[in-house]
Structure formats: structure tokens, C-alpha cells
Design a protein around this motif. Sequence first.
Motif, PDB file in Angstrom:
ATOM      1  N   HIS A 168       0.828  -1.211   0.000  1.00  0.00           N
ATOM      2  CA  HIS A 168       0.000   0.000   0.000  1.00  0.00           C
ATOM      3  C   HIS A 168       0.860   1.258   0.000  1.00  0.00           C
ATOM      4  CE1 HIS A 168      -3.403  -2.638   0.736  1.00  0.00           C
ATOM      5  NE2 HIS A 168      -2.762  -3.141   1.780  1.00  0.00           N
ATOM      6  N   ASP A 169       2.005   1.171  -0.700  1.00  0.00           N
ATOM      7  CA  ASP A 169       2.884   2.327  -0.827  1.00  0.00           C
ATOM      8  C   ASP A 169       2.457   3.141  -2.050  1.00  0.00           C
ATOM      9  OD1 ASP A 169       4.367   1.484   1.337  1.00  0.00           O
ATOM     10  OD2 ASP A 169       5.801   0.354   0.116  1.00  0.00           O
ATOM     11  N   PRO A 170       2.330   4.454  -1.914  1.00  0.00           N
ATOM     12  CA  PRO A 170       1.867   5.270  -3.040  1.00  0.00           C
ATOM     13  C   PRO A 170       2.905   5.439  -4.136  1.00  0.00           C
ATOM     14  CG  PRO A 170       2.418   6.673  -1.181  1.00  0.00           C
ATOM     15  CD  PRO A 170       2.520   5.256  -0.694  1.00  0.00           C
ATOM     16  N   HIS A 171       4.193   5.218  -3.816  1.00  0.00           N
ATOM     17  CA  HIS A 171       5.252   5.418  -4.796  1.00  0.00           C
ATOM     18  C   HIS A 171       6.118   4.169  -4.914  1.00  0.00           C
ATOM     19  CE1 HIS A 171       4.223   9.640  -4.967  1.00  0.00           C
ATOM     20  NE2 HIS A 171       4.335   9.727  -3.643  1.00  0.00           N
ATOM     21  N   ILE A 172       6.817   4.084  -6.045  1.00  0.00           N
ATOM     22  CA  ILE A 172       7.750   2.978  -6.280  1.00  0.00           C
ATOM     23  C   ILE A 172       9.156   3.514  -6.032  1.00  0.00           C
ATOM     24  CG2 ILE A 172       8.728   1.386  -7.974  1.00  0.00           C
ATOM     25  CD1 ILE A 172       5.245   2.689  -8.523  1.00  0.00           C
ATOM     26  N   ASP A 173       9.848   2.937  -5.065  1.00  0.00           N
ATOM     27  CA  ASP A 173      11.205   3.395  -4.781  1.00  0.00           C
ATOM     28  C   ASP A 173      12.214   2.294  -5.063  1.00  0.00           C
ATOM     29  OD1 ASP A 173      11.167   1.634  -2.646  1.00  0.00           O
ATOM     30  OD2 ASP A 173      11.029   3.180  -1.105  1.00  0.00           O
TER      31      ASP A 173
END
Length: 238
Positions: free
Chosen positions: A191-196
Motif C-alpha cells: 500500500h505504498d503510493p510510490h515505487i522506490d
Amino acid sequence: MMFERFTPGARTVMVYAQEHARRLGHHYIGCEHLLLALVSTDQPANSVLREHGVTPARIEEEIVHLIGLGAGSPPFGALDRDALASIGIDLDAVCARIEESFGPEALTRAGKNGRRGSRPSRLNPRRGIPPGLVRHWRRRRRTRHTLLTARPPAPAGLYQAAGARTTGHIPFTDRAKETLADAVREAQARHDPHIDTGHLALGLIANKGGLVPSLLSALDASAPALRAAIVDRYRRAG
């Protein structure tokens, strides 16, 4: 691939992968280039990899050992030297005469000018194209421009392919595209809004085929152990 969701660190990995591929003379971006780019940046997940012996120098050594260096981008692209020689045309002699007359790197400069001159004209929203679609395309172009130009210089590597570097777009392999999709799925599962870079690392480690398993094996790095260490590092950081 929605690069808009990539963090600056993840975008840097994409750019580094492209630059590493160019430097090694490879005309594609594979998972091996993504892994080399990943460990060349200073991010938490990448620190975990380096702590397990997965370093830029060792990865590059293994890449060159397994697949070698490419030929770079010769002045006349894919022209068949043998076929031209059969009708009396010596490409090396042609190149030498051109550079003698117009100076060193004349062919490189001409190629760049030719590419600039062949750029297609911009879309005109008044020619029957919905304005909303034009705005969408412009946003995508701005994002791609930022990804490819607003970047730190790629770190120097150990090897350099002979010949001029490949220019223009370098495509991702199908496996590399699937790896990026795996990174997106890793972010969605958490549920992470960004891809790191952590998601990229997990996507690469999940590879069952291609060069990544061979690279990790050559470095005595266990994929399950790497995954556990990365997940633990992010858990403690969160």
C-alpha cells in the motif's frame, strides 16, 4: 510503465541503467543493467545489497564475463561492411577521408544534426485531436524529458565498449519490463503510493530466469536472504 509514480531515487536507477548499457555497448536495457544501476546509487535497499557483497564492481565484472562488451555505435550503423567491400567501398577509408576533410568526430556531429532535423512536428490540438488528449501527451513528454535529462551523472564503471556510444532510445527487454511490473506489485502489496529503489530491488531479486540469478550466485548472494534483509531494513525504517 507509470514513471510518474517513481521516486527520484528510482528514476535515477532507470537513467543509470540506460547509461551503463550505453557504456558497455549493449543495445538494450536488461535486468543486469538495472541491478548494476541499483547498486550504484546511495539508497537504503542498495546498502543492503552491498553489505551482502553485491557491489557495482563485482556486478560489472560478472556481466562482462557472462555476455561481454557490445560493439557500441559505429559511424554507419548497421551497414554491412563485407557487402560494401565486395563492390569496392571501404567504410574505414570513407570514415578516414571524411574526418580528414571535416575534422575529428565529423560523423558524430552529422548524426546528431540529422536526428534533430528529423524530429516530428508538435501536435496541433486544432486539427481534430481532443485537447484533453493533447494535454495528456504533453504531460507524459514532460515526465519523460525530466526522467532522461534532470539527472545526476552516471557513475563511472570499469569497462568501456569500443566505438561511439549508442544514441537514441534503448529499449527495455521483456524480462526487464516484467521486473518493473513486479516492483509496482511490491509497492501495491505494501500500500505504498510510490515505487522506490526498495521495490525495484525486490522485483529484481524475484527473477527466476535471465542473468540476475547467475549474477547473485556468482557473488554467493542468496536471493531469499537478500529479500528478508531488505524487507527488514524497510520495516525498521518505517
